[in-house]
Motif scaffolding. Sequence first.
Motif, PDB file in Angstrom:
ATOM      1  N   GLU A 255      20.697-143.169  24.317  1.00 47.21           N
ATOM      2  CA  GLU A 255      19.798-142.019  24.437  1.00 47.21           C
ATOM      3  C   GLU A 255      18.338-142.418  24.224  1.00 47.21           C
ATOM      4  N   PHE A 256      18.095-143.531  23.569  1.00 46.52           N
ATOM      5  CA  PHE A 256      16.740-143.980  23.275  1.00 46.52           C
ATOM      6  C   PHE A 256      16.229-145.013  24.268  1.00 46.52           C
ATOM      7  N   ASP A 257      17.050-145.391  25.234  1.00 46.03           N
ATOM      8  CA  ASP A 257      16.652-146.345  26.267  1.00 46.03           C
ATOM      9  C   ASP A 257      15.767-145.598  27.275  1.00 46.03           C
ATOM     10  N   GLU A 258      14.497-145.457  26.932  1.00 43.62           N
ATOM     11  CA  GLU A 258      13.573-144.616  27.703  1.00 43.62           C
ATOM     12  C   GLU A 258      13.400-145.060  29.145  1.00 43.62           C
ATOM     13  N   ASP A 259      13.342-146.371  29.376  1.00 41.68           N
ATOM     14  CA  ASP A 259      13.126-146.847  30.743  1.00 41.68           C
ATOM     15  C   ASP A 259      14.442-147.119  31.484  1.00 41.68           C
TER      16      ASP A 259
ATOM     17  N   ASP B 135      16.686-149.363  31.352  1.00 46.98           N
ATOM     18  CA  ASP B 135      16.931-150.726  31.827  1.00 46.98           C
ATOM     19  C   ASP B 135      18.172-151.359  31.200  1.00 46.98           C
ATOM     20  N   GLY B 136      18.861-150.595  30.347  1.00 46.96           N
ATOM     21  CA  GLY B 136      20.072-151.108  29.724  1.00 46.96           C
ATOM     22  C   GLY B 136      19.821-151.972  28.500  1.00 46.96           C
ATOM     23  N   ARG B 137      18.550-152.075  28.103  1.00 47.96           N
ATOM     24  CA  ARG B 137      18.193-152.856  26.928  1.00 47.96           C
ATOM     25  C   ARG B 137      17.422-151.959  25.965  1.00 47.96           C
ATOM     26  N   ILE B 138      17.437-152.311  24.686  1.00 54.88           N
ATOM     27  CA  ILE B 138      16.703-151.560  23.683  1.00 54.88           C
ATOM     28  C   ILE B 138      15.524-152.410  23.224  1.00 54.88           C
ATOM     29  N   SER B 139      14.330-151.858  23.381  1.00 56.95           N
ATOM     30  CA  SER B 139      13.122-152.559  22.943  1.00 56.95           C
ATOM     31  C   SER B 139      12.845-152.241  21.473  1.00 56.95           C
ATOM     32  N   ARG B 140      11.869-152.918  20.911  1.00 58.59           N
ATOM     33  CA  ARG B 140      11.491-152.650  19.520  1.00 58.59           C
ATOM     34  C   ARG B 140      11.039-151.210  19.348  1.00 58.59           C
ATOM     35  N   ASP B 141      10.242-150.693  20.274  1.00 58.83           N
ATOM     36  CA  ASP B 141       9.769-149.310  20.185  1.00 58.83           C
ATOM     37  C   ASP B 141      10.914-148.313  20.312  1.00 58.83           C
ATOM     38  N   GLU B 142      11.856-148.596  21.192  1.00 56.57           N
ATOM     39  CA  GLU B 142      13.011-147.707  21.359  1.00 56.57           C
ATOM     40  C   GLU B 142      13.885-147.723  20.101  1.00 56.57           C
TER      41      GLU B 142
END
Length: 95
Positions: free
Chosen positions: A27-31, A33-40
């Motif tokens: 739910e937090f994968d804003e873009d 892309d299937g990956r979780i960034s530090r901001d996410e």
Amino acid sequence: MAIITRSYSVDGKREMTIDEFKRWLKEFDEDKDGRISRDELADAIRVSGGWFASRKSKHGIRSVDANGNGFIDDNEIKNLAEFAEKHLNVRILFF
């Protein structure tokens, strides 16, 4: 987007299965892309009531990012679940 959990354990940790954890995290994968960034990851920590979300997300990425690309992908989710158990007051049930 709070963490929806099955229950709380006697030590107060929120319990969820690994599949529930993955769905919640996506739910937090804003873009998308299937990956979780530090901001996410920081957003996920913040929404779940965690303090020091930026610091914890930076530590989380460094701790679980096995390939060093700065993101958490599907292959590293288990590592993130272990990190969440230690640092985010969550218990992941592996069935």
